[in-house]
Design an enzyme around this catalytic site. Sequence first.
Site, mmCIF file in Angstrom:
data_model
loop_
_atom_site.group_PDB
_atom_site.id
_atom_site.type_symbol
_atom_site.label_atom_id
_atom_site.label_comp_id
_atom_site.label_asym_id
_atom_site.label_seq_id
_atom_site.Cartn_x
_atom_site.Cartn_y
_atom_site.Cartn_z
ATOM 1 N N ARG A 120 0.845 -1.176 0.000
ATOM 2 C CA ARG A 120 0.000 0.000 0.000
ATOM 3 C C ARG A 120 0.894 1.245 0.000
ATOM 4 O O ARG A 120 2.019 1.211 0.497
ATOM 5 C CB ARG A 120 -0.895 0.028 1.249
ATOM 6 N N HIS A 121 0.390 2.316 -0.557
ATOM 7 C CA HIS A 121 1.125 3.586 -0.548
ATOM 8 C C HIS A 121 1.349 4.065 0.878
ATOM 9 O O HIS A 121 0.777 3.546 1.841
ATOM 10 C CB HIS A 121 0.358 4.637 -1.341
ATOM 11 N N ARG A 169 -0.955 9.619 3.613
ATOM 12 C CA ARG A 169 -1.454 10.639 2.685
ATOM 13 C C ARG A 169 -2.331 11.644 3.405
ATOM 14 O O ARG A 169 -2.722 11.446 4.562
ATOM 15 C CB ARG A 169 -2.266 9.967 1.568
ATOM 16 N N ARG A 221 -0.107 9.231 -5.257
ATOM 17 C CA ARG A 221 0.452 8.706 -4.010
ATOM 18 C C ARG A 221 1.070 7.326 -4.200
ATOM 19 O O ARG A 221 2.030 6.978 -3.506
ATOM 20 C CB ARG A 221 -0.620 8.673 -2.917
ATOM 21 N N ASP A 253 -5.100 0.074 -0.196
ATOM 22 C CA ASP A 253 -5.626 -0.865 0.799
ATOM 23 C C ASP A 253 -6.650 -1.815 0.185
ATOM 24 O O ASP A 253 -6.674 -3.010 0.494
ATOM 25 C CB ASP A 253 -6.224 -0.117 1.998
#
Length: 373
Positions: free
Chosen positions: A42-43, A46, A111, A285
């Site tokens: 996942r990034h 943010r 992102r 996610d």
Amino acid sequence: MELLIRKVNILLILAVYISKDTIFAQIIEDTGSLELVAILHRHGDRAPLHFYKNDPYKDEKKYWPNGLGQLTNEGKRKLYNLGKVFREEYKTFIPKYSAQAVRVNSSDMDRAHMSAAALLAGMFPPEGNQIWNDQLIWQPIPIHSVPNTQDKILAPLAPCPRFWAEHKKVLSLLSKLETPKDKKMYKYLTKYTGQNITSVCEALSIYDTLLVEERNGFILPQWTKNVYPYRLLEKASICPSTFTWNNIMKRIFGGPMVKEIVHQFQEKSEGRIKDMKLFLYSAHDTTIISLFRALNFKNYLLPDYGASIIFELHKKNNKYYVKMFYAHSAEIVPYEVEIPKCIVPCPLHKLSHITQYVRSVNWDTQCFEQKDD
């Protein structure tokens, strides 16, 4: 079904947190048997994706100058450190970056792209003749993506009428199963947020915004203490699973990612990508959750920023096996998990067999036909 909804099994990750200077516990038992690695992450952290009407921090220019949904400095730091962790784990297997050995794919969200870039900076600093600037120990590494409207794997936003029709049915079903206690909380949220809250996904929207604001050091309004985090999390954690609630939704929303990984492992085992060592996927996610559920894991979970699923392909006695690891966030030690209906390690041919149903999806056919599956 009602019992399932009421007894929400929120996945509790009992793991050891690590400092930025500490590497993951060793997860490769036998480096000599390792053939290929696939990492889906996942990034990083943010900014909020949206605000609620009465949000005291909705002044975007004042509080979120880089824009909604954009990677924060904390997100960059975590993913850079995660890259260093992966470098320490796989430095023997992948000594340095090469285009022949590493392929990086990202969803077409800023992102996700930036997270991949930060992770790669930590994982593959230039060495030897790769160094092009003595003042900058960094090298550009290609990151591949397709437009969101064409993405069927990492952020499945390609047009799919059947999927969204199914999703609408699921939300309608869940609304009928809401208890008086649930409805009371929704009424409470509606009053204080200033907007109508009637579903688990609307609850997730509020939970996510509060979580981001809290982590960025903002003091949450007093009213949130009655519902945040635990009561709200109980309902919010259901929402991401609504995208893979039934078999056809698992095939459409999770199947393509399973298909991608199994395909690459099969290609490697059959000698068609001999030089390839790492596939890295930077996503969201929902991508992680959908992959879990497509593999028939039953828990509800909300992966934190930098969460990773790691698949390793090993070869022992001329047979191929798959190991799967999960880390709930960028700062948690990954642990090995048992793939449902398989053993540890899972024989590749067995993984191919048990995932055949979700992998056999034809996106266009499934998305635009109306028959029951």
